[in-house]
Scaffold this active site. Sequence first.
Site, short mmCIF file in Angstrom:
data_model
loop_
_atom_site.label_atom_id
_atom_site.label_comp_id
_atom_site.label_asym_id
_atom_site.label_seq_id
_atom_site.Cartn_x
_atom_site.Cartn_y
_atom_site.Cartn_z
CG ASN A 119 -2.21 0.55 0.72
OD1 ASN A 119 -2.36 1.56 -0.15
ND2 ASN A 119 -3.52 -0.17 0.87
NE ARG A 120 -2.22 4.76 -3.57
CZ ARG A 120 -3.42 3.92 -3.82
NH1 ARG A 120 -3.96 3.12 -2.82
NH2 ARG A 120 -3.52 3.74 -5.05
CG HIS A 145 1.69 -1.94 -4.10
ND1 HIS A 145 1.23 -2.17 -2.55
CD2 HIS A 145 0.73 -2.04 -4.79
CE1 HIS A 145 -0.17 -2.19 -2.73
NE2 HIS A 145 -0.50 -2.30 -4.14
CG HIS A 218 -1.77 -6.45 -5.28
ND1 HIS A 218 -2.69 -6.68 -6.44
CD2 HIS A 218 -1.71 -5.38 -4.71
CE1 HIS A 218 -2.95 -5.10 -6.59
NE2 HIS A 218 -2.54 -4.60 -5.33
CB SER A 219 -4.40 -13.09 -6.14
OG SER A 219 -3.46 -13.79 -6.12
CE1 TYR A 220 -6.15 -5.68 -10.08
CE2 TYR A 220 -3.98 -6.91 -9.70
CZ TYR A 220 -4.73 -5.65 -9.90
OH TYR A 220 -3.93 -4.35 -9.80
CG ASP A 290 -7.52 1.34 -4.23
OD1 ASP A 290 -7.12 0.68 -3.56
OD2 ASP A 290 -6.90 2.38 -5.08
CD GLU A 356 -4.06 -4.76 -2.37
OE1 GLU A 356 -3.19 -4.29 -2.00
OE2 GLU A 356 -5.22 -4.37 -3.01
#
Length: 391
Positions: A119-120, A145, A218-220, A290, A356
Amino acid sequence: MNNFKKQSKLFLAGALLMYTSIACQSKKRENTMETTKTEASITKAPWGKLPDGQEVSLYTLKNAKGMEMKISDYGGLITHWTAPDKEGKYEDVVLGYDSLSGYLKSSPFFGALVGRYGNRIAGAKFTLDGKTYNLLKNNGPNHLHGGKIGFDKVIWKTEELKDGRIGLKLNHVSKDGDEGYPGNLNVEITYVLTDDNALEINYTATTDKATVINLTQHSYFNLTGGKTDHLGHEVMINADHFLPVDETLIPTGELKAVKGTVFDFTTPKAIGKGINDSTDVQIVRGKGYDHCWVLNQPKKDELILAASAYEPTSGRLMEVSTTEPGVQFYTGNFLDGSITGKNGVVYKKRSGFCFETEHFPDSPNQTKFPTVVLRPGETYKTTTIYKFSSK
């Protein structure tokens, strides 16, 4: 009278035959997962090379029920992951590429292990023990990330588990100063595929200097097998609060109640129900969801059910449990159709979503958030489990 008896016998025989046929078909469906693939295994195959010549491998993990995963030592990528629908049919439910070249060219962290910090981090810097550390600005004014060469872009030292479980142990040493972070960080992650169709991920790390750490996967996901967008998936998030963000998606510091907002997933609801609500400033800023949800965790580091997603057409259900205090629910808002993924599928906005599990974004700069500081002599340790079933 004799004709009547003969007809009755024929009718009963036909009914018995029909019942037997239906029963056999039902039993066959019940046993689909057991009869199609019953041999748990793990195999390794070459998967290309990096531009510098390093060889990349791809591991295929299969459990006794027929679930199959493909995991690379490059970035710890989960490239394929099959799950059964209500008829027992297995299909790939994660986004990604058919080959290594796609991940090397451009990837929004498809299936990747993320670190040192998932994350940020605001302003791409943080202060620890009186010293300021500057990181790469790779997401507007912020750090995202792990930077330019995060854990998703390195070759992990990988070995198969030797204890009877189907799994991989991945190790990486991030050197002092990598991407601006302090300390030599020794990270070990295990992927374990169980026979109840679950993937257990265990993260551990140690350091020789005080640092910050926040690892995630981080799987979609798209539980239709990629046939449609994810808007019909019914999601539950076990959280009474979420973290509102500013214009650059950095948490404001507030823990806001979800009740009465489109962020309330305490009872399952379709993703599409509030994702385009232009009256909610948080939806506008995130271009959808998000955000990090603050999990209802009775005790620190306790393994709890964090979130679930159910896809009604296929009947697939995914449940996510974690010891982490938060989960980032991301709905693929920045996918724009420029990526062609597996089997020639174009990934458009809302093609996939992420759960996540993590500590909160920007925690190094927000003292009211749970700490992400790791010091010498301590061990970072978290667990996340993704479990599939159908109904």
